[in-house]
Structure formats: structure tokens, C-alpha cells
Design a protein around this motif. Sequence first.
Motif, short mmCIF file in Angstrom:
data_model
loop_
_atom_site.label_atom_id
_atom_site.label_comp_id
_atom_site.label_asym_id
_atom_site.label_seq_id
_atom_site.Cartn_x
_atom_site.Cartn_y
_atom_site.Cartn_z
N HIS A 30 1.07 -0.79 0.15
CA HIS A 30 0.06 -0.11 0.01
C HIS A 30 0.98 1.57 0.14
CE1 HIS A 30 -3.53 2.66 0.68
NE2 HIS A 30 -2.96 3.20 1.55
N SER A 34 0.94 4.04 -3.21
CA SER A 34 0.84 5.32 -3.25
C SER A 34 1.45 6.59 -3.81
CB SER A 34 0.77 5.27 -1.68
OG SER A 34 -0.49 4.67 -1.43
N ASP A 35 2.74 5.94 -3.15
CA ASP A 35 4.13 6.65 -3.90
C ASP A 35 4.27 6.91 -5.27
OD1 ASP A 35 4.72 7.16 -0.98
OD2 ASP A 35 7.03 5.54 -0.99
N LYS A 37 1.30 6.79 -6.92
CA LYS A 37 0.96 6.36 -7.46
C LYS A 37 -0.43 5.70 -8.46
CE LYS A 37 1.23 11.60 -6.63
NZ LYS A 37 2.28 11.43 -5.91
N GLU A 39 -2.67 2.53 -10.26
CA GLU A 39 -4.31 2.75 -9.81
C GLU A 39 -4.61 1.16 -9.94
OE1 GLU A 39 -6.56 5.36 -11.68
OE2 GLU A 39 -5.28 7.87 -10.54
#
Length: 229
Positions: A30, A34-35, A37, A39
Motif C-alpha cells: 500500500h 501510494s508513492d 500513484k 491505480e
Amino acid sequence: MKAKEHITDLFFDLDHTIYDFDKNSALTFHAVFSDLKLEGTQDFMTHFKPINDYYWEKYAREEITHDFLRYGRLKDTFEAIDVNVSDEHIYHIADYFIENLTNYSHVFQDAYETLDQLKSKYRLHIITNGPEKVQEKKLKNSKLEHYFETVTNSEKAGVKKPHPGIFQYALSQANADPQNSLMIGDNIKADIHGALNVGMDVIWFNEFQLENADNITEIHHLKQLLDLL
């Protein structure tokens, strides 16, 4: 009723048995997703778990290197969830995962309480196929080090579970007899059959209540060990 009264030494697998690999992995992925980005990764762990197991089985059979395991399990998982990730990013994620997984230290429910009670009666040890430096960090950061008198990994032993050599190496390091030793692990092939083949007793940590065709003594929660030992 208590059983296994002849046992003096308990040998544990680490990942998926004491250290909650899946939970800690999910947190690590996760963070890196997130780092980057990324999707469309909400189903990543659902697919990663069986793919990771498949690659570890191939690694245990000496069919692939650890570097290929690290790359292949990610490549296949991204393909399974139909997310396009470049090889450059896959290698970055693989490195990030190894470097940061040990920052998370979740263990299975009742692990500390169970180990506290068992340590007062038995000598405790670890046998793991994981890389030495990574496993040492897991034990340290999860505050598990002090429970175990010896830690055997496949790098030290030169072979991986279920090969008899790693169990024999662990028994030798612990100065333990197989007939007085018991292996506790989640993997029916690597941990359970491997230990049985060298004359050790076993308890299968069958968390997901898989079919137990061989009628092996099993538990579904670590605390159940206290009813058997």
C-alpha cells in the motif's frame, strides 16, 4: 488432554506461522503503490497470495533464484489484475518491498502470550526458508528474538525446506534429537512433511482450515498450542 510429553524442543516456521506476512505485506505494498500513484491495485493481495506461494514452492525446489522469485511474483500479479507496470517499476517495487517489509511487525493473534508460556517449558527455535538478513530484521522488529535459542535459515543450511538437510542442520545447531523435537508450521509440504521425513513430530498451523487428508495434528490459532503442549 495434554500430549507430546516426550518433546523438549519446538521448531517454528516464521512467515505465515508467527510473523503475519500477509498483513505486513499488504501494508508495505500500500505504501509503495501510494508513492507511485498506481491505480487499480485494490485486488492486488488477493492475487498475490497464491502467486507468491507458487513461486516459493518453485524456489524451495531450486527451480528459480530468489531474485527471479521477487520479480516474477510481482509481474504475474500485475498481469492478473490487468495493471500495466514497467519492468523498471517492478524492480523498484521488489526492492522497496524487501527493504521496508520489516518496518511492519504484526504477528498472529496471541503469539506473544503463547510463546511466553511455551518458553517456560521447551527450548524454542526457528527454521525458515527466508533470506537471513530479512528474517533477522523481522525477528528483531517484531520483538521475537529473545524467544528463540537458534535460528536456522536456508542460507546457513545450504538447502531449503522440505529438504531433510535443513532440518538436520537445525537439529544439530540446537543439539536436539528428532524424536524429542516438534515442528510447527503452516506449509504442509515444506514444514510438515519435511519434518516428518526426518523423524520429528509435527503440528500443522492450518489457519485456513484446509483439507487434512493425512489426519495430522492441527491448530487454527496459535493459542491452541497450549492445549496440546
